[in-house]
Design a protein around this motif. Structure first.
Motif, PDB file in Angstrom:
ATOM      1  N   TRP A   6      44.179  43.993  37.651  1.00 32.96           N
ATOM      2  CA  TRP A   6      43.464  42.868  38.247  1.00 32.96           C
ATOM      3  C   TRP A   6      42.051  42.787  37.675  1.00 32.96           C
ATOM      4  O   TRP A   6      41.316  43.774  37.646  1.00 32.96           O
ATOM      5  CB  TRP A   6      43.369  43.016  39.757  1.00 32.96           C
ATOM      6  CG  TRP A   6      44.639  42.729  40.490  1.00 32.96           C
ATOM      7  CD1 TRP A   6      45.320  41.552  40.546  1.00 32.96           C
ATOM      8  CD2 TRP A   6      45.387  43.651  41.301  1.00 32.96           C
ATOM      9  NE1 TRP A   6      46.448  41.672  41.336  1.00 32.96           N
ATOM     10  CE2 TRP A   6      46.515  42.948  41.807  1.00 32.96           C
ATOM     11  CE3 TRP A   6      45.220  44.992  41.646  1.00 32.96           C
ATOM     12  CZ2 TRP A   6      47.467  43.537  42.639  1.00 32.96           C
ATOM     13  CZ3 TRP A   6      46.157  45.589  42.463  1.00 32.96           C
ATOM     14  CH2 TRP A   6      47.274  44.866  42.961  1.00 32.96           C
ATOM     15  N   ALA A   7      41.669  41.601  37.229  1.00 30.92           N
ATOM     16  CA  ALA A   7      40.292  41.373  36.797  1.00 30.92           C
ATOM     17  C   ALA A   7      39.408  41.256  38.027  1.00 30.92           C
ATOM     18  O   ALA A   7      39.870  40.864  39.108  1.00 30.92           O
ATOM     19  CB  ALA A   7      40.206  40.100  35.964  1.00 30.92           C
ATOM     20  N   PRO A   8      38.116  41.596  37.926  1.00 28.42           N
ATOM     21  CA  PRO A   8      37.215  41.448  39.074  1.00 28.42           C
ATOM     22  C   PRO A   8      37.256  40.024  39.622  1.00 28.42           C
ATOM     23  O   PRO A   8      37.355  39.049  38.880  1.00 28.42           O
ATOM     24  CB  PRO A   8      35.839  41.778  38.482  1.00 28.42           C
ATOM     25  CG  PRO A   8      36.130  42.682  37.323  1.00 28.42           C
ATOM     26  CD  PRO A   8      37.418  42.179  36.751  1.00 28.42           C
ATOM     27  N   GLY A   9      37.184  39.921  40.948  1.00 30.82           N
ATOM     28  CA  GLY A   9      37.201  38.609  41.581  1.00 30.82           C
ATOM     29  C   GLY A   9      38.576  38.137  42.005  1.00 30.82           C
ATOM     30  O   GLY A   9      38.721  37.033  42.537  1.00 30.82           O
ATOM     31  N   THR A  10      39.591  38.978  41.810  1.00 30.11           N
ATOM     32  CA  THR A  10      40.951  38.589  42.186  1.00 30.11           C
ATOM     33  C   THR A  10      41.118  38.654  43.702  1.00 30.11           C
ATOM     34  O   THR A  10      40.597  39.547  44.359  1.00 30.11           O
ATOM     35  CB  THR A  10      41.983  39.521  41.520  1.00 30.11           C
ATOM     36  OG1 THR A  10      41.830  39.453  40.111  1.00 30.11           O
ATOM     37  CG2 THR A  10      43.406  39.115  41.894  1.00 30.11           C
ATOM     38  N   SER A  11      41.837  37.700  44.234  1.00 29.30           N
ATOM     39  CA  SER A  11      42.225  37.718  45.639  1.00 29.30           C
ATOM     40  C   SER A  11      43.711  37.414  45.694  1.00 29.30           C
ATOM     41  O   SER A  11      44.140  36.340  45.294  1.00 29.30           O
ATOM     42  CB  SER A  11      41.434  36.676  46.438  1.00 29.30           C
ATOM     43  OG  SER A  11      41.862  36.651  47.782  1.00 29.30           O
ATOM     44  N   GLN A  12      44.490  38.360  46.156  1.00 32.80           N
ATOM     45  CA  GLN A  12      45.941  38.197  46.175  1.00 32.80           C
ATOM     46  C   GLN A  12      46.463  38.380  47.592  1.00 32.80           C
ATOM     47  O   GLN A  12      46.492  39.485  48.109  1.00 32.80           O
ATOM     48  CB  GLN A  12      46.623  39.202  45.235  1.00 32.80           C
ATOM     49  CG  GLN A  12      48.136  39.058  45.192  1.00 32.80           C
ATOM     50  CD  GLN A  12      48.762  39.867  44.075  1.00 32.80           C
ATOM     51  OE1 GLN A  12      48.171  40.047  43.015  1.00 32.80           O
ATOM     52  NE2 GLN A  12      49.979  40.352  44.303  1.00 32.80           N
ATOM     53  N   PRO A  13      46.874  37.288  48.238  1.00 34.47           N
ATOM     54  CA  PRO A  13      47.396  37.421  49.599  1.00 34.47           C
ATOM     55  C   PRO A  13      48.740  38.132  49.610  1.00 34.47           C
ATOM     56  O   PRO A  13      49.440  38.197  48.592  1.00 34.47           O
ATOM     57  CB  PRO A  13      47.552  35.962  50.045  1.00 34.47           C
ATOM     58  CG  PRO A  13      47.746  35.194  48.771  1.00 34.47           C
ATOM     59  CD  PRO A  13      46.908  35.902  47.750  1.00 34.47           C
ATOM     60  N   VAL A  14      49.085  38.683  50.750  1.00 30.21           N
ATOM     61  CA  VAL A  14      50.392  39.309  50.895  1.00 30.21           C
ATOM     62  C   VAL A  14      51.472  38.238  50.768  1.00 30.21           C
ATOM     63  O   VAL A  14      51.455  37.222  51.469  1.00 30.21           O
ATOM     64  CB  VAL A  14      50.505  40.040  52.249  1.00 30.21           C
ATOM     65  CG1 VAL A  14      51.922  40.553  52.473  1.00 30.21           C
ATOM     66  CG2 VAL A  14      49.504  41.183  52.323  1.00 30.21           C
ATOM     67  N   THR A  15      52.388  38.451  49.835  1.00 29.23           N
ATOM     68  CA  THR A  15      53.465  37.503  49.571  1.00 29.23           C
ATOM     69  C   THR A  15      54.796  38.231  49.601  1.00 29.23           C
ATOM     70  O   THR A  15      54.943  39.283  48.956  1.00 29.23           O
ATOM     71  CB  THR A  15      53.271  36.836  48.193  1.00 29.23           C
ATOM     72  OG1 THR A  15      51.968  36.238  48.130  1.00 29.23           O
ATOM     73  CG2 THR A  15      54.328  35.751  47.964  1.00 29.23           C
ATOM     74  N   ASN A  16      55.744  37.676  50.341  1.00 29.92           N
ATOM     75  CA  ASN A  16      57.063  38.321  50.488  1.00 29.92           C
ATOM     76  C   ASN A  16      56.936  39.777  50.923  1.00 29.92           C
ATOM     77  O   ASN A  16      57.672  40.646  50.462  1.00 29.92           O
ATOM     78  CB  ASN A  16      57.853  38.229  49.174  1.00 29.92           C
ATOM     79  CG  ASN A  16      58.141  36.794  48.767  1.00 29.92           C
ATOM     80  OD1 ASN A  16      58.407  35.947  49.626  1.00 29.92           O
ATOM     81  ND2 ASN A  16      58.082  36.519  47.470  1.00 29.92           N
ATOM     82  N   GLY A  17      55.950  40.028  51.768  1.00 26.67           N
ATOM     83  CA  GLY A  17      55.802  41.350  52.355  1.00 26.67           C
ATOM     84  C   GLY A  17      55.084  42.372  51.516  1.00 26.67           C
ATOM     85  O   GLY A  17      55.052  43.556  51.884  1.00 26.67           O
ATOM     86  N   THR A  18      54.487  41.976  50.386  1.00 26.86           N
ATOM     87  CA  THR A  18      53.787  42.953  49.551  1.00 26.86           C
ATOM     88  C   THR A  18      52.447  42.410  49.082  1.00 26.86           C
ATOM     89  O   THR A  18      52.255  41.202  48.932  1.00 26.86           O
ATOM     90  CB  THR A  18      54.632  43.358  48.334  1.00 26.86           C
ATOM     91  OG1 THR A  18      53.935  44.382  47.600  1.00 26.86           O
ATOM     92  CG2 THR A  18      54.897  42.174  47.428  1.00 26.86           C
ATOM     93  N   SER A  19      51.529  43.352  48.830  1.00 27.29           N
ATOM     94  CA  SER A  19      50.172  43.014  48.394  1.00 27.29           C
ATOM     95  C   SER A  19      50.022  43.017  46.879  1.00 27.29           C
ATOM     96  O   SER A  19      48.969  42.673  46.361  1.00 27.29           O
ATOM     97  CB  SER A  19      49.192  44.035  48.975  1.00 27.29           C
ATOM     98  OG  SER A  19      49.506  45.345  48.493  1.00 27.29           O
ATOM     99  N   GLY A  20      51.052  43.449  46.174  1.00 25.24           N
ATOM    100  CA  GLY A  20      50.970  43.593  44.724  1.00 25.24           C
ATOM    101  C   GLY A  20      50.822  45.028  44.279  1.00 25.24           C
ATOM    102  O   GLY A  20      50.935  45.342  43.099  1.00 25.24           O
TER     103      GLY A  20
END
Length: 496
Positions: free
Chosen positions: A162-176
């Motif tokens: 992940w590059a700085p500034g990434t925001s990844q919501p929980v999708t299909n039960g996982t955060s990535g």
């Protein structure tokens, strides 16, 4: 992300009355408000005389009794000086004789918030009195909170692809990404290697059409690097390529290949189709504070992708803001990032904890029963880890690290100019993981001993370096004092 850290600060930051305790620099306010001290014009010779003697005549009967008891009952695997530490506060510790030492080793890069931190003590008291241990047969509230904070900070500040500034919501039960909690850095590395071995088998099975447990599977080799240090249990020791540590315990696990840090030309022959894992420290700690080049890490990442190998960054010593960023790899391009990061030392400021962070495409091979631990990720360890990481990740705290570590770098750079016959020209490392390289390999041990006899605790690293890994909230005044003592020690060496 800011909401997570704001909530952490509201609930966990120690009371204001604790922030000015002896030796403690909470949020770096003192160093920031007054500015760094001026740089000296010449090396200090104020501490050429011994103030904390360690000769036999200086060992009191009470200290001798304590040392004799230890010698009689404790396995003698550590070479320790004849002092007995009794208490600590902030950046300082005291021995049983009441002598004060400035701790510039921080328990080998562990005590990020120093000694006797009142906020940490309060979290320990309240959690231990509520729910100390559950095992991993049951859920508790703290492991998920700490794992979430680790992953959200990594996404926001950079790491694991992940590059700085990434925001990844929980999708299909996982955060990535996922986190496995252990009890130490060695355990974290053991877990990472074990997971990578399973990934290798699954990838081999997919490529060949055979079952992953087929005896013909040859994708099990592990690559490590000279001067790396990953632990002392059998698996971690097998990828710690120092004969001093390995030789008494041969044979170790098979299938380990050893390369040289920053040798791009050798990667193709080193990392091949049989490689399941590559483990490397972005900044080697124990091996001498050796920094991996960004372009070499990029080439290593590319080669791992070509052959389907899992890339593991051991950030046990260099991670969690010691370089000034969350991870030592946070500030480098995402195409140089690892699949897995291991962390331990400062995460709970001295309470045993380790963690393995991994991308989802690595975590997906692990199911219930494939790995585990009785004590890892306990309520107390995770509550303390959440408290410490919330404090370390505060923007003002990170700014203070940069300001004070910049001053340390300036002082260290003066040493290489003043003592060219003793020191190598280049100061090693970044932030608060620094190394002074010596031309005479007998000198690092002597300087560490001389500094301790003058009230400052340092460490060696590799064969030719003195390591400086202080608490992350140390102040510029304490940095200045440590450097004055080091200058005095080097002046004594230079006069011999």
């Amino acid at each position: 992300m800011r909401a997570v850290t704001r909530q952490a600060r509201r609930t966990l930051v120690r009371p204001a009355s604790a922030r000015n305790s002896l030796g403690v620099r909470c949020m770096g306010t003192e160093a920031s408000s007054r500015g760094d001290p001026p740089l000296p014009k010449a090396p200090s010779k104020r501490y050429t005389a011994v103030t904390h003697p360690e000769d036999q005549a200086s060992i009191t009967p009470a200290v001798k009794e304590l040392l004799d008891r230890s010698n009689a009952y404790v396995l003698p695997v550590y070479a320790r000086p004849p002092i007995v530490l009794a208490k600590g506060k902030g950046a300082y510790v005291w021995d049983t004789q009441g002598r004060q030492y400035l701790d510039f080793s921080a328990g080998i890069a562990v005590n990020a918030l120093g000694h006797g931190d009142e906020g940490l003590v309060e979290v320990m008291r309240t959690t231990a009195s509520t729910l100390l241990h559950t095992s991993n047969a049951y859920h508790h509230e703290y492991a998920g909170k700490l794992a979430e904070l680790l992953i959200k900070l990594t996404q926001a500040q950079g790491g694991l692809g992940w590059a700085p500034g990434t925001s990844q919501p929980v999708t299909n039960g996982t955060s990535g990404a996922k986190v496995f909690f252990a009890n130490s850095g060695t355990e974290a590395n053991e877990g990472a290697l074990k997971i990578a071995r399973k990934v290798g088998k699954e990838r081999w099975a997919k490529a060949t059409g055979k079952p992953s447990d087929d005896p013909s599977c040859d994708k099990f080799e592990i690559v490590c690097f000279e001067r790396g240090f990953h632990g002392r249990s059998m698996g971690a020791l097998s990828v710690t390529s120092n004969p001093k540590y390995q030789k008494p315990f041969l044979p170790l696990i098979p299938g380990v290949k050893v390369g040289q840090l920053n040798d791009t030309a050798g990667l193709d022959g080193l990392v091949g189709e049989k490689t399941c894992a590559v483990i490397v420290e972005p900044i080697q700690g124990e091996g001498g504070i050796n920094v991996a080049d960004i372009e070499w890490l990029r080439a290593l990442r590319k080669r791992c992708d070509e052959v389907g190998a899992v890339l593991i960054y051991d950030e046990i010593q260099c991670g969690l803001y010691r370089t000034g960023s969350l991870w030592a790899h946070s500030t480098i391009p995402a195409d140089s990032h690892p699949d897995v990061v291991t962390v331990a030392k400062p995460l709970a400021n001295g309470y045993p904890i380790g963690a393995v962070l991994m991308r989802d495409n690595i975590a997906e091979v692990m199911t219930a029963g494939t790995h585990g631990t009785t004590f890892g990720g306990s309520p107390l360890a995770c509550a303390l880890g959440y408290h410490v990481l919330s404090r370390l990740s505060d923007e003002a705290f990170v700014a203070s690290i940069k300001e004070t570590s910049d001053y340390l770098e300036q002082r260290l750079s003066l040493l290489t100019k003043w003592f060219p016959n003793i020191l190598h020209e280049q100061v090693r490392g970044r932030g608060f993981i620094r190394g002074l390289g010596f031309k005479n390999t007998s000198h690092p041990g002597r300087v560490v001993e001389m500094a301790r006899e003058r009230g400052v605790l340092l460490l060696t690293a590799g064969q030719d370096a003195v390591r400086l890994v202080p608490s992350l909230n140390i102040g510029a005044g304490e940095v200045g004092h440590a450097m004055d003592v080091v200058e005095s020690c080097l002046s004594v060496l230079d006069s011999e």
